[in-house]
Scaffold this motif. Structure first.
Motif, PDB file in Angstrom:
ATOM      1  N   ASN A 181      -1.443   9.706  -6.925  1.00 26.66           N
ATOM      2  CA  ASN A 181      -2.451  10.769  -6.793  1.00 26.66           C
ATOM      3  C   ASN A 181      -3.498  10.444  -5.731  1.00 26.66           C
ATOM      4  N   GLU A 182      -3.155   9.537  -4.809  1.00 28.21           N
ATOM      5  CA  GLU A 182      -4.011   9.256  -3.665  1.00 28.21           C
ATOM      6  C   GLU A 182      -3.464   9.998  -2.449  1.00 28.21           C
ATOM      7  N   THR A 183      -4.335  10.283  -1.493  1.00 29.67           N
ATOM      8  CA  THR A 183      -3.873  10.891  -0.257  1.00 29.67           C
ATOM      9  C   THR A 183      -3.381   9.807   0.700  1.00 29.67           C
ATOM     10  N   SER A 184      -2.540  10.207   1.650  1.00 29.77           N
ATOM     11  CA  SER A 184      -2.070   9.246   2.638  1.00 29.77           C
ATOM     12  C   SER A 184      -3.213   8.740   3.506  1.00 29.77           C
ATOM     13  N   VAL A 185      -4.232   9.560   3.721  1.00 31.71           N
ATOM     14  CA  VAL A 185      -5.400   9.116   4.486  1.00 31.71           C
ATOM     15  C   VAL A 185      -6.119   7.996   3.739  1.00 31.71           C
ATOM     16  N   PRO A 196      -8.083  21.504   4.777  1.00 31.89           N
ATOM     17  CA  PRO A 196      -7.021  20.779   4.078  1.00 31.89           C
ATOM     18  C   PRO A 196      -5.637  21.399   4.244  1.00 31.89           C
ATOM     19  N   GLY A 197      -5.522  22.715   4.177  1.00 33.18           N
ATOM     20  CA  GLY A 197      -4.214  23.341   4.288  1.00 33.18           C
ATOM     21  C   GLY A 197      -3.621  23.313   5.680  1.00 33.18           C
ATOM     22  N   GLU A 221       0.796  -1.223   0.000  1.00 27.18           N
ATOM     23  CA  GLU A 221       0.000   0.000   0.000  1.00 27.18           C
ATOM     24  C   GLU A 221       0.834   1.281   0.000  1.00 27.18           C
ATOM     25  N   LEU A 222       2.079   1.227   0.498  1.00 26.37           N
ATOM     26  CA  LEU A 222       2.833   2.465   0.726  1.00 26.37           C
ATOM     27  C   LEU A 222       4.089   2.613  -0.108  1.00 26.37           C
ATOM     28  N   LEU A 223       4.641   1.510  -0.603  1.00 25.49           N
ATOM     29  CA  LEU A 223       5.868   1.603  -1.387  1.00 25.49           C
ATOM     30  C   LEU A 223       5.554   1.589  -2.877  1.00 25.49           C
ATOM     31  N   PHE A 236       7.808   3.283   7.020  1.00 25.09           N
ATOM     32  CA  PHE A 236       7.521   3.606   5.627  1.00 25.09           C
ATOM     33  C   PHE A 236       7.176   5.089   5.494  1.00 25.09           C
ATOM     34  N   MET A 237       7.723   5.739   4.474  1.00 24.14           N
ATOM     35  CA  MET A 237       7.363   7.119   4.164  1.00 24.14           C
ATOM     36  C   MET A 237       6.419   7.113   2.970  1.00 24.14           C
ATOM     37  N   PRO A 238       5.139   7.418   3.158  1.00 20.58           N
ATOM     38  CA  PRO A 238       4.157   7.271   2.077  1.00 20.58           C
ATOM     39  C   PRO A 238       4.135   8.413   1.070  1.00 20.58           C
ATOM     40  N   ARG A 239       4.923   9.467   1.280  1.00 24.27           N
ATOM     41  CA  ARG A 239       4.766  10.670   0.459  1.00 24.27           C
ATOM     42  C   ARG A 239       5.021  10.413  -1.020  1.00 24.27           C
ATOM     43  N   ILE A 240       6.054   9.639  -1.335  1.00 21.51           N
ATOM     44  CA  ILE A 240       6.361   9.399  -2.750  1.00 21.51           C
ATOM     45  C   ILE A 240       5.254   8.590  -3.400  1.00 21.51           C
ATOM     46  N   ARG A 241       4.719   7.613  -2.688  1.00 18.59           N
ATOM     47  CA  ARG A 241       3.612   6.814  -3.230  1.00 18.59           C
ATOM     48  C   ARG A 241       2.407   7.710  -3.527  1.00 18.59           C
TER      49      ARG A 241
END
Length: 363
Positions: A153-157, A185-186, A107-109, A143-148
């Motif tokens: 184009n999905e949010t980490s949530v 959001p911001g 899910e994250l990588l 795991f750092m989900p930011r790159i995924r």
């Protein structure tokens, strides 16, 4: 470990394991292999001391495997095999299980099929760690989900929504997602890290770290209780920690960290377990941002904090102890050895932890 009264056979076992199985994964010893996520000078390893009553303190460490054995192969399969190999070479360990690791990896990588540029990003997607108890150890993966999220184009949530369903953690996750829904959001805190242990599901913990500005004790309390929806048990130590680091008292007081290019804000961590409908929380304050040098970090917030805690195991000669462990420079020169001070908030009491960088690449 000796100061924390580990048995000598455990000290030797962990030392050999760190030297033989972990140091080779950290990259060159003279210059950084690449900009590391972990520390200001790109040192890819961090140690922590969880301070409890005498003989119950614990040593943990986390590292960023920049050179998985490997030479260019940063695939999920290679990471999984490396974890299995590490588990075989550590004598003291609980039952080893990678079911939750597999869910996080899926899910994250970035998968190998997600573009030709995947390899250049994969090294920035994860960290590994080891919780070293006196007679057993638990391997962890961060795991750092930011790159995924950027690629998919999905949010980490949204990613966490799927993960918690697969892990049977829907109820505790709903409390966190409802809390996040209160923010515009911001202003919503960012999910920085997601971590799991390499143990069976029933004993495992899903750990979610949020990066956010922590402006006051009242603000910190709001996060630690999920907007007052969680028990405030353990908040006394969190308040003592806040007051010690900011050197002020009162709920409305704010801290003013110095300007810095890395980690300018704090971390809030939530831990989810299958047998608990409510998450527990922890706060990490970047102590190196508040004072001019490491000696000041010891003499003001750390000594002040532990003088206020009952049952604390911090030694009276703590400054000399830290100077002996981290002997490469004088503590009064600058900050950087002490990185974070953290406090858990959960029923049954709270732990205080201090995090350290060995400054392998500092000038």
């Amino acid at each position: 470990m000796r100061r924390a009264k580990y048995p000598e056979d455990a000290v030797q076992s962990y030392t050999v394991f760190l030297r033989n199985e972990n140091l080779p994964l950290l990259g060159p010893c003279t210059t950084p292999a690449y900009p590391s996520w972990m520390n200001d000078d790109h040192t890819p390893v961090e140690f922590s001391l969880i301070l409890r009553e005498a003989s119950k303190s614990l040593v943990w460490f986390t590292f960023e495997p920049s050179t998985l054995p490997l030479a260019g192969d940063r695939s999920i399969t290679t990471l999984r095999r490396t974890l299995e190999r590490l588990s075989f070479h550590l004598e003291m360990q609980p039952q080893f299980d990678l079911e939750w690791f597999d869910i996080c990896a899926e899910e994250l990588l970035l998968a190998e099929t997600q573009g030709s540029n995947c390899a250049q990003y994969f090294g920035f997607n994860f960290l590994k760690g080891l919780d070293c108890a006196h007679h057993s150890a638990i391997a962890k993966v961060y795991f750092m989900p930011r790159i995924r999220t950027l690629v998919s184009n999905e949010t980490s949530v949204e990613l966490l929504q799927r993960m918690t369903y697969r892990m049977d953690l829907v109820t505790p996750w709903e409390k966190i997602s409802c809390f996040l829904a209160r923010f515009l959001p911001g202003d919503r805190p960012e999910i920085e890290i997601v971590a799991v242990d390499c143990v069976p599901c029933a004993q495992n913990r899903l750990k979610i770290y949020f990066r956010t500005d922590i402006l006051s004790y009242t603000h910190m309390k709001y996060f630690l209780t999920l907007g007052r929806s969680l028990s405030a048990t353990g908040l006394r130590n969190a308040q003592l920690m806040w007051s010690a680091i900011t050197q002020v008292t009162g709920e409305a007081d704010s801290a003013s960290p110095t300007q810095a290019p890395y980690f300018p804000s704090g971390l809030i961590y939530y831990e989810l377990k299958q047998d608990d409908d409510s998450p527990s929380a922890e706060v990490y304050l970047p102590v190196r941002r508040y004072l001019p040098n490491d000696l000041g970090s010891i003499r003001l917030p750390i000594e002040r904090l532990f003088s206020s805690l009952s049952g604390s195991s911090i030694p009276n000669d703590y400054p000399d102890f830290i100077q002996t462990v981290f002997s490469h420079r004088d503590l009064s020169i600058r900050t950087g050895i002490h990185t974070y001070v953290a406090c858990t908030v959960k029923p049954g009491g709270s732990d205080i932890s201090v995090y350290y960088s060995p400054e392998a690449f500092a000038s």
